[in-house]
Design an enzyme around this catalytic site. Structure first.
Site, PDB file in Angstrom:
ATOM      1  N   TYR A 141       0.811  -1.210   0.000  1.00 21.95           N
ATOM      2  CA  TYR A 141       0.000   0.000   0.000  1.00 21.95           C
ATOM      3  C   TYR A 141       0.850   1.267   0.000  1.00 21.95           C
ATOM      4  O   TYR A 141       0.430   2.294  -0.519  1.00 21.95           O
ATOM      5  CB  TYR A 141      -0.926   0.028   1.224  1.00 21.95           C
ATOM      6  CG  TYR A 141      -2.179  -0.794   1.069  1.00 21.95           C
ATOM      7  CD1 TYR A 141      -2.107  -2.175   0.896  1.00 21.95           C
ATOM      8  CD2 TYR A 141      -3.423  -0.194   1.098  1.00 21.95           C
ATOM      9  CE1 TYR A 141      -3.253  -2.935   0.764  1.00 21.95           C
ATOM     10  CE2 TYR A 141      -4.584  -0.948   0.973  1.00 21.95           C
ATOM     11  CZ  TYR A 141      -4.492  -2.318   0.798  1.00 21.95           C
ATOM     12  OH  TYR A 141      -5.631  -3.063   0.667  1.00 21.95           O
ATOM     13  N   LYS A 191       4.104 -15.499   2.821  1.00 24.03           N
ATOM     14  CA  LYS A 191       4.439 -16.285   1.628  1.00 24.03           C
ATOM     15  C   LYS A 191       5.957 -16.438   1.629  1.00 24.03           C
ATOM     16  O   LYS A 191       6.655 -15.931   0.751  1.00 24.03           O
ATOM     17  CB  LYS A 191       3.950 -15.560   0.361  1.00 24.03           C
ATOM     18  CG  LYS A 191       2.470 -15.761   0.076  1.00 24.03           C
ATOM     19  CD  LYS A 191       2.110 -17.167  -0.385  1.00 24.03           C
ATOM     20  CE  LYS A 191       2.559 -17.433  -1.808  1.00 24.03           C
ATOM     21  NZ  LYS A 191       2.229 -18.839  -2.219  1.00 24.03           N
ATOM     22  N   ASP A 223      -1.834 -18.503   1.236  1.00 21.38           N
ATOM     23  CA  ASP A 223      -2.801 -19.137   0.320  1.00 21.38           C
ATOM     24  C   ASP A 223      -3.459 -20.345   0.985  1.00 21.38           C
ATOM     25  O   ASP A 223      -4.666 -20.566   0.856  1.00 21.38           O
ATOM     26  CB  ASP A 223      -2.150 -19.517  -1.026  1.00 21.38           C
ATOM     27  CG  ASP A 223      -0.856 -20.307  -0.881  1.00 21.38           C
ATOM     28  OD1 ASP A 223      -0.308 -20.384   0.245  1.00 21.38           O
ATOM     29  OD2 ASP A 223      -0.386 -20.858  -1.895  1.00 21.38           O
ATOM     30  N   ASP A 247      -5.975  -7.590   4.022  1.00 17.33           N
ATOM     31  CA  ASP A 247      -7.114  -6.981   3.331  1.00 17.33           C
ATOM     32  C   ASP A 247      -7.966  -8.068   2.674  1.00 17.33           C
ATOM     33  O   ASP A 247      -9.180  -8.132   2.859  1.00 17.33           O
ATOM     34  CB  ASP A 247      -6.597  -5.990   2.276  1.00 17.33           C
ATOM     35  CG  ASP A 247      -7.735  -5.357   1.488  1.00 17.33           C
ATOM     36  OD1 ASP A 247      -8.731  -4.959   2.113  1.00 17.33           O
ATOM     37  OD2 ASP A 247      -7.620  -5.279   0.251  1.00 17.33           O
ATOM     38  N   ASP A 251     -11.800  -9.871   4.083  1.00 15.95           N
ATOM     39  CA  ASP A 251     -13.073  -9.889   3.340  1.00 15.95           C
ATOM     40  C   ASP A 251     -13.610 -11.323   3.262  1.00 15.95           C
ATOM     41  O   ASP A 251     -14.812 -11.560   3.398  1.00 15.95           O
ATOM     42  CB  ASP A 251     -12.891  -9.355   1.902  1.00 15.95           C
ATOM     43  CG  ASP A 251     -13.215  -7.864   1.800  1.00 15.95           C
ATOM     44  OD1 ASP A 251     -12.979  -7.148   2.797  1.00 15.95           O
ATOM     45  OD2 ASP A 251     -13.690  -7.422   0.744  1.00 15.95           O
TER      46      ASP A 251
HETATM   47  C1  IPM Z   1     -10.300  -1.974   3.802  1.00 16.48           C
HETATM   48  C2  IPM Z   1     -10.567  -1.364   2.461  1.00 16.48           C
HETATM   49  C3  IPM Z   1      -9.459  -0.370   2.153  1.00 16.48           C
HETATM   50  C4  IPM Z   1      -8.156  -1.145   2.054  1.00 16.48           C
HETATM   51  C5  IPM Z   1      -9.689   0.507   0.921  1.00 16.48           C
HETATM   52  C6  IPM Z   1     -10.978   1.288   1.015  1.00 16.48           C
HETATM   53  C7  IPM Z   1      -8.529   1.427   0.678  1.00 16.48           C
HETATM   54  O1  IPM Z   1     -10.681  -2.346   1.494  1.00 16.48           O
HETATM   55  O2  IPM Z   1     -10.215  -1.229   4.791  1.00 16.48           O
HETATM   56  O3  IPM Z   1     -10.162  -3.194   3.874  1.00 16.48           O
HETATM   57  O4  IPM Z   1      -7.830  -1.714   1.006  1.00 16.48           O
HETATM   58  O5  IPM Z   1      -7.445  -1.184   3.049  1.00 16.48           O
HETATM   59 MG    MG Z   2     -10.617  -4.325   2.230  1.00 14.26          MG
END
Ligand code: IPM
Ligand code: MG
Length: 371
Positions: A141, A191, A223, A247, A251
């Site tokens: 990032y 990794k 992975d 990240d 999710d």
């Molecule tokens: C998160 C989001 C952010 C990230 C975006 C909005 C920049 O996906 O907080 O997980 O990638 O960190």
């Molecule tokens: Mg995210």
């Protein structure tokens, strides 16, 4: 207690859900005699429209003059042009960096009422209760160079993955401390079979692990962890990993519980120490609390977004920023009670016509708090 909170609702459903959190905090203030002052600032796409910057100076000043940040979400199709100079997401990324919010805690819990909404088989959900600790201020990032250019053979883009020893060390400590206060098991994901950063990650985490003999440390390739998350999710207690893996995996973990609309997060700038009662102590002044879902532009403005993730983020705020355990517990218990009563927003309800809206959900939780 006098507490000053910066409220940055952002874009999409962000302002709708943070408004419910403000309501909940006000109720907590009344019940426990705390004085919450809320100061609002703009961030993200709306901020770009108004000032050209996703994180205007005034917003940063508001944040720095506050005890904690309540954040909504940023982004939307309006600002999605890949050629754009600045993006809404730059707002939250700049905040994380400015405040040095290096540790992002994302707890994943399965509520019994929501088991039917999970994409996983019910028997796999038994005992699922984990926290992902994601490194938040380094890695792909933020690494430099980060740019795009073109030469005679076409277009090129580069992002850089760098990790320094101290960056790994401090987030690893967060993982161990949190694990110490829970089931004493830490999975560290990397990794190392491919990446130099992965090998350094594993080395440093192992070294820090020597200071935490009471915590079982398990190294796992990222992975493989992605697969284990859906095949044996209850195996995980605490996971620590670098920014991008965290990240993606968070999710994936988020939907296990049935809806992304349920999951809060805390971004901290210091290591929350666990005391002898296995409860976290106050974690420094700079901290930001946000739902892990995004701005959901498709449902924005309709009053149907689930505010629970944001409301649970305020519980994390009370716990980690202000050591207000009873207050945090009451918010979490109120959410559970309301779900048990069958109050559900459309993302949770099996029968959409039985669903309630954002403010009704906020009111139901607030009602429980006031008692
Ligand atoms: C998160 C989001 C952010 C990230 C975006 C909005 C920049 O996906 O907080 O997980 O990638 O960190
Ligand atoms: Mg995210």
């Amino acid at each position: 207690m006098d507490i000053r909170i910066a409220v940055l609702g952002g874009d999409g459903i962000g302002p709708e859900v943070t408004a419910e959190s403000v309501k909940v905090l006000d109720a907590i203030g009344r019940r426990f005699g705390h004085n919450f002052a809320f100061v609002t600032g703009v961030c993200g796409g709306r901020a770009i429209d108004e000032s050209g910057s996703a994180l205007p100076e005034e917003t940063l000043d508001i944040v720095k003059g506050s005890d904690a940040v309540l954040f909504g979400a940023v982004g939307g199709p309006k600002w999605d042009d890949p050629q754009a100079e600045t993006r809404p997401e730059d707002g939250i990324l700049a905040l994380r960096k400015e405040l040095d919010l290096f540790a992002n805690l994302r707890p994943v819990k399965v509520y019994p009422e929501l088991i039917d909404s999970s994409p996983l088989r019910p028997d796999r959900l038994v005992g699922v209760d984990m926290v992902i600790v994601r490194e938040l201020t380094s890695g792909l990032y933020f690494g430099k160079p980060k740019k795009r250019w073109a030469n005679s053979r076409g277009r090129v883009a580069v992002d850089t993955l760098t990790y320094r020893e101290r960056e790994i060390e401090r987030v690893a400590r967060v993982g161990f401390e949190i694990a110490r206060g829970r089931r004493q098991r830490l999975h560290s994901l990397d990794k190392m079979n491919v990446m130099e950063t992965g090998r350094l990650w594993r080395e440093v985490v192992t070294e820090i692990g020597a200071e935490y003999p009471d915590v079982e440390l398990i190294h796992m390739l990222a992975d493989n962890a992605a697969m284990q998350l859906v095949t044996r999710p209850s195996e995980f207690d605490v996971m620590v990993t670098e920014n991008t893996f965290g990240d993606i995996l968070s999710d994936e973990a988020a939907v296990i519980g049935g809806s992304m609309g349920m999951l809060p997060s805390a971004s901290l700038s210091s290591i929350p120490k666990t005391n002898h009662n296995r409860r976290p102590r106050r974690a420094g002044k700079r901290a930001l609390y946000e739902p892990i879902h995004g701005s959901a532009p498709d449902i924005a403005g309709q009053g149907i977004a689930n505010p629970v993730a944001s409301i649970l983020s305020t519980a994390m705020m009370l716990r980690y920023s202000f050591a207000l355990e009873d207050e945090a517990d009451l918010i979490e218990n109120s959410v559970e009670a309301v779900l048990a009563d069958g109050v559900k927003t459309p993302d949770l309800a099996m029968q959409p016509n039985e669903a309630v809206g954002t403010t009704d959900m906020g009111d139901a939780i607030t009602g429980r708090i006031i008692g």
